[in-house]
Design a protein around this motif. Structure first.
Motif, PDB file in Angstrom:
ATOM      1  N   THR A  10       1.011  -0.766   0.116  1.00  0.00           N
ATOM      2  CA  THR A  10       0.605   0.164  -0.211  1.00  0.00           C
ATOM      3  C   THR A  10       0.834   1.321  -0.179  1.00  0.00           C
ATOM      4  O   THR A  10       0.633   2.503  -0.825  1.00  0.00           O
ATOM      5  N   SER A  11       1.602   1.411   0.750  1.00  0.00           N
ATOM      6  CA  SER A  11       2.772   2.492   0.807  1.00  0.00           C
ATOM      7  C   SER A  11       3.237   2.636  -0.554  1.00  0.00           C
ATOM      8  O   SER A  11       3.686   3.825  -0.963  1.00  0.00           O
ATOM      9  N   ALA A  12       3.827   1.023  -1.567  1.00  0.00           N
ATOM     10  CA  ALA A  12       4.581   1.524  -2.634  1.00  0.00           C
ATOM     11  C   ALA A  12       3.610   2.001  -3.674  1.00  0.00           C
ATOM     12  O   ALA A  12       4.334   3.114  -4.279  1.00  0.00           O
ATOM     13  N   TYR A  13       2.525   1.707  -3.055  1.00  0.00           N
ATOM     14  CA  TYR A  13       1.620   2.404  -4.578  1.00  0.00           C
ATOM     15  C   TYR A  13       0.980   3.689  -3.993  1.00  0.00           C
ATOM     16  O   TYR A  13       1.758   4.756  -4.814  1.00  0.00           O
ATOM     17  N   ALA A  14       1.442   4.017  -3.072  1.00  0.00           N
ATOM     18  CA  ALA A  14       1.383   5.985  -2.526  1.00  0.00           C
ATOM     19  C   ALA A  14       2.097   6.582  -2.828  1.00  0.00           C
ATOM     20  O   ALA A  14       2.746   7.476  -3.190  1.00  0.00           O
ATOM     21  N   ILE A  15       3.587   6.004  -2.793  1.00  0.00           N
ATOM     22  CA  ILE A  15       5.171   6.387  -2.520  1.00  0.00           C
ATOM     23  C   ILE A  15       4.909   6.987  -4.558  1.00  0.00           C
ATOM     24  O   ILE A  15       4.633   8.160  -4.510  1.00  0.00           O
TER      25      ILE A  15
END
Length: 411
Positions: A44-49
């Motif tokens: 999720t964080s990779a996508y948001a970054i």
């Protein structure tokens, strides 16, 4: 509302399904790829970054590209990334596909947000944003729970394939129905429509938006980021969205752990979250243009009270499911209003304003799950993300209190 807005919302539906679907798939992905749930939450964080970095970068690159070409290219890249993610056996490769998909999503959303504001009169940006974001809220109602159920029945890879296939009709709709003359990029002066916002020029040829009287250079648009009012509303939007994603990303363990419900109740919780988000976006669309201060003044304290209430009542299934819906309504009403204020405050950056709004949303989506993941090994266990959401909303309200005039849209 002009019909092209609904075509854009269809593509946002496909992308929103992907962005939120991990909330119901994390345990299966973690098990299938041999990593912990907390590590899997990094997807999720990779996508948001990727969204944070990709939004301004893609918007800057697309300034001179035809809008239809930019939108279509982003959708096709998004589909290809999900097809690759569906077949990989490597968690690292899966993370990489999420970043690529996020870049495509960011580029699409940045161009679509900038386009949406040209489709309607200047005082209806909130309504245009509500239509566009309805794709995301419908995704949380139908796409995400459907993906979660599909993952429970056929495995998480089937959900990735479903998203890739879902992109195809959206791409076809953009190709056929978004009537942008290929020579006109976003922000280029166009023939004035006889009926502003109708989506057609006086000559009868469809255009994607109303004319933009000026096309500021990139440096001038980036200079808008020095304005304290713009930075303030971007920060508040990021904090509220961080609170939303902190709890949504790790909702499945609360449903199956604290509440003791079967895994098939996770899609039910996501449907309720989606229904609440749809109501919240609708409220924001009605009030964000004329009464933004009211939404913040009423919705903010209620949202702050709701997260600890959810943590304390999570072992009661009825209360849990009810509060999930209520918190989604408040989160999206407040978040949607704040993002609308970003578009207003960045009105002098017509091509980049959408990327500023997208970056604010996804800064929150990056920080929220990362902060929430650190609480999973605390005494609060799976309820830790709910307490993290409480702190994030409290910080937003403390910052917002002395800036009431800005939030109300006053000078």
């Amino acid at each position: 509302m002009p019909f092209p807005l609904y075509v854009l919302a269809l593509a946002v539906f496909a992308m929103g399904t992907s962005e939120f679907m991990l909330a119901g798939l994390l345990p299966d992905i973690a098990s299938g790829l041999g990593v912990g749930v907390g590590v899997a939450g990094a997807l999720t964080s990779a996508y948001a970054i990727g969204m944070v970095v990709g939004a301004p970068l893609m918007a800057a690159l697309a300034r001179r590209w035809p809008a239809r070409s930019s939108l279509l290219g982003c959708v096709l890249v998004f589909a290809a990334a999900h097809a690759l993610g569906a077949v990989t056996e490597s968690f690292t490769v899966l993370c990489a596909t999420r970043v690529v998909a996020a870049f495509a999503n960011a580029g699409f959303l940045a161009v679509a947000l900038a386009t949406a504001t040209t489709l309607v009169p200047a005082d209806r940006k909130g309504r245009a944003l509500a239509v566009l974001l309805s794709g995301t809220t419908v995704a949380t109602i139908a796409g995400v729970p459907g993906g979660s159920a599909l993952g429970a029945l056929l495995g998480w890879r089937a959900t990735f394939w479903a998203v890739a296939v879902l992109c195809l009709p959206a791409a076809l709709g953009i190709l056929i129905l978004i009537g942008v003359p290929a020579r006109l990029p976003i922000g280029h002066p166009q023939t004035v429509s006889e009926h502003p916002g109708s989506g057609h020029s006086g000559s009868g040829h469809p255009v994607i938006g109303r004319p933009v009287t000026g096309h500021p250079p990139l440096r001038a648009e980036l200079a808008q980021l020095k304005r304290p009012r713009l930075l303030l509303v971007m920060l508040l939007g990021a904090l509220v969205n961080a609170a939303t994603f902190a709890s949504l990303t790790f909702l499945a363990p609360v449903v199956t752990g604290t509440a003791g419900l079967d895994a098939l109740w996770v899609p039910v919780a996501l449907v309720l979250f989606g229904a609440g988000s749809f109501v919240g976006v609708t409220v924001a669309g009605r009030l964000a243009d004329r009464r933004p201060g009211l939404v913040v003044a009423v919705g903010g304290p209620l949202l702050l009270a709701g997260w600890p209430a959810l943590a304390l009542l999570a072992d009661r299934p009825v209360a849990l499911l009810t509060l999930v819906c209520v918190q989604a309504t408040l989160s999206f009403a407040l978040g949607g209003t704040l993002i609308t204020r970003v578009l207003y405050e960045a009105a002098d950056a017509p091509a980049m304003s959408g990327s500023y709004a997208t970056a604010a949303l996804n800064l929150g989506a990056t920080a929220g799950p990362l902060l929430a993941a650190t609480t999973l090994h605390s005494r609060a266990a799976e309820l830790g993300p709910l307490w993290a959401s409480t702190l994030l909303v409290a910080a937003a309200l403390l910052i917002a209190l002395p800036a009431r005039a800005v939030l109300a849209g006053r000078s």
